[in-house]
Design a protein around this motif. Structure first.
Motif, PDB file in Angstrom:
ATOM      1  N   THR A   1     -21.594  74.848  62.508  1.00  0.00           N
ATOM      2  CA  THR A   1     -22.148  75.833  63.447  1.00  0.00           C
ATOM      3  C   THR A   1     -21.055  76.692  64.075  1.00  0.00           C
ATOM      4  O   THR A   1     -21.353  77.617  64.828  1.00  0.00           O
ATOM      5  N   ARG A   2     -19.798  76.370  63.771  1.00  0.00           N
ATOM      6  CA  ARG A   2     -18.637  77.096  64.314  1.00  0.00           C
ATOM      7  C   ARG A   2     -18.682  77.105  65.844  1.00  0.00           C
ATOM      8  O   ARG A   2     -18.377  78.109  66.493  1.00  0.00           O
ATOM      9  N   ASP A   3     -19.063  75.959  66.374  1.00  0.00           N
ATOM     10  CA  ASP A   3     -19.194  75.776  67.821  1.00  0.00           C
ATOM     11  C   ASP A   3     -17.975  75.013  68.324  1.00  0.00           C
ATOM     12  O   ASP A   3     -17.780  73.849  67.982  1.00  0.00           O
ATOM     13  N   GLU A   4     -17.163  75.661  69.135  1.00  0.00           N
ATOM     14  CA  GLU A   4     -15.930  75.043  69.606  1.00  0.00           C
ATOM     15  C   GLU A   4     -16.091  74.362  70.962  1.00  0.00           C
ATOM     16  O   GLU A   4     -15.105  73.997  71.612  1.00  0.00           O
ATOM     17  N   THR A   5     -17.345  74.174  71.391  1.00  0.00           N
ATOM     18  CA  THR A   5     -17.583  73.461  72.647  1.00  0.00           C
ATOM     19  C   THR A   5     -16.988  72.059  72.566  1.00  0.00           C
ATOM     20  O   THR A   5     -17.241  71.329  71.606  1.00  0.00           O
TER      21      THR A   5
END
Length: 483
Positions: free
Chosen positions: A241-245
């Protein structure tokens, strides 16, 4: 020489036992090399080739990519999956690596581009290890493929793997790879995860990219992942998801967690050993401090969900497949695919998928399922979560353990005999509503076959569901390598 060979095998198996996060960390810290890890996995893939979990592995390409990753590590470059091999269901397009979709007629098709999810894995530093076996066109729940053979359950090779993403579940369970990308329309990740004893994550429908993956239904399809533990699913989810959270470091216990279960909908047609294990699991959760509450989704809930989902599933297939062929320059036609299907599946398509079939879904029935029935199913889920405050609905993933090969349509649920379609009875409702779901092992049967527990979460609350699943996993544990 024999002792040395046994020692080498022990070292190789120890490397192969590493999961995604553990391997990535060890490679990043230069405790192991990507090449040594890849070699260990390739050796196990050779040793357990009889499980039939892969259609294609390009060993030279895997090792070349691993050596390149080691050079990047040495130069100080980092990435979340750098040097870690990941398998891919053979319904995904992979640049430079053949993609059969389970069809012998596409045995020489080598795509010119990656599916979006595959590209995300590569961008995260991952290595594409190989293409997992699957049921033709992802139509089936047992893992049987006429052209490429039956994917076999590593806990007992006389039993099925589940499907359609059977090869992925087998390869992760057998420690051939630490993770595999799969696809789930009505349960094609969660069913094999349950039967093979691994973690299978189906995201909220539409959350993960689907471009470049052979479809069944644009309404129901989702990409997802198999892994050995929930933490690895979280890592893969962040990459795809290319989510860097940042990952949450919330309380690891179940104290204060509310879980709901619906016995009328999910326990009335299950094997006694599955029901007993599930009820024992509820007791363990309560002992661990969880608040487990009973809900009722309505007596007609399961029937409505099954009927609506199958009507959408079969009606959308033809248009979805034709669009996929056209957009991705796949060297075949829809008619050619139909002609090449195994006899039983060809008959199903002729009856339900083709507009000329007697069972073809009419516009009225399709639109009723799509707009009215799905809305009602979603409403009942939302009401259950709202009324109870539950973070997840728990249920047995499959109503039975893996049936024996050759006995797939004689599944005994108490004194009731059912076909293989029953394997998706519990997974279908969440698919209809598009909810995220996670299957993880909650133990094994008396014969050593895994029993799966599914957690379904509110729409769009994928990461929160994964965090709850991680807390659940710390109570249940994981299964050891079956081979």
């Amino acid at each position: 020489m024999q002792g040395r060979a046994e020692g080498n095998k022990g070292e190789s198996d120890a490397l192969a036992s590493l999961g995604v996060a553990a391997a990535a960390k060890a490679i990043r810290n230069r405790e192991i090399s990507s090449e040594s890890y890849a070699n260990a996995l390739l050796q196990r893939a050779r040793d357990y080739a009889d499980l039939n979990s892969f259609i294609t592995i390009d060993e030279d390409a895997v090792l070349q990519a691993a050596r390149a990753a080691d050079k990047l590590v040495a130069s100080g470059i980092t990435a979340p999956l750098l040097g870690v091999p990941v398998a891919v269901k053979d319904s995904y397009l992979t640049e430079g690596l053949r993609s059969t979709i389970g069809l012998s007629t596409l045995g020489h098709f080598v795509p010119e581009h990656d599916a979006d999810s595959v590209q995300a894995i590569r961008d995260g530093g991952g290595i594409i290890f190989g293409k997992n076996n699957l049921v033709e066109m992802s139509f089936g729940l047992t893992g049987h493929n006429e052209a490429f053979g039956q994917a076999k359950n590593p806990h007992n090779v006389d039993h099925v793997s589940g499907g359609s993403s059977g090869g992925g579940g087998v390869s992760v369970a057998a420690r051939l790879v630490p993770a595999s990308l799969g696809g789930d329309t009505i349960g094609s990740i969660r069913v094999p995860a349950s039967l093979c004893g691994v973690v299978g994550f189906k995201p909220t429908t539409g959350r993960w990219p689907r471009a470049g993956v052979a479809p069944i239904s644009h309404t129901l399809d989702t990409t997802g992942v198999f892994a050995r533990n929930v933490d690895d699913c979280i890592l893969i989810d962040r990459v795809v998801t290319r989510d860097e959270t940042p990952d949450s470091n919330a309380d690891s216990s179940l104290r204060g967690v509310t879980l709901a279960y619906a016995p009328r909908q999910y326990l009335e047609l299950v094997a006694p050993e599955v029901a007993a294990r599930f009820l024992e699991t509820i007791r363990r959760f309560r002992d661990a401090g969880a608040n487990v509450v009973e809900v009722d989704l309505g007596r007609d809930f399961s029937g409505r969900a099954l009927t609506a989902t199958w009507n959408i599933f079969f009606r959308e297939t033809k248009a979805a497949v034709e669009k996929f062929i056209r957009q991705n320059n796949v060297p075949t036609t829809f008619d050619a695919i139909v002609e090449g299907l195994k006899p039983g599946l060809k008959n199903v398509w002729g009856h339900l998928v083709l507009p000329t079939g007697e069972g073809y879904i009419s516009d009225d029935v399709y639109h009723q399922a799509l707009w009215a029935e799905r809305a009602e199913i979603k409403r009942r889920y939302a009401e259950a979560f709202s009324n109870t405050g539950a973070q997840a609905l728990i249920l047995p993933t499959t109503p039975s353990v893996a049936p024996m090969i050759g006995q797939e349509d004689k599944i005994l649920l108490g004194d009731h005999e059912a076909s293989q379609l029953v394997l998706a009875n519990n997974t279908i409702p969440a698919s209809a509503a598009g909810l995220p779901g996670v299957s993880l092992p909650m133990g094994v049967s008396d014969k050593g076959l895994p029993i799966g527990l599914e957690l379904d979460g509110p729409f769009g609350r994928d990461r929160a569901l994964l965090y709850v699943a991680r807390r659940v996993e710390r109570v249940l544990g994981t299964l050891s390598a079956p081979v």
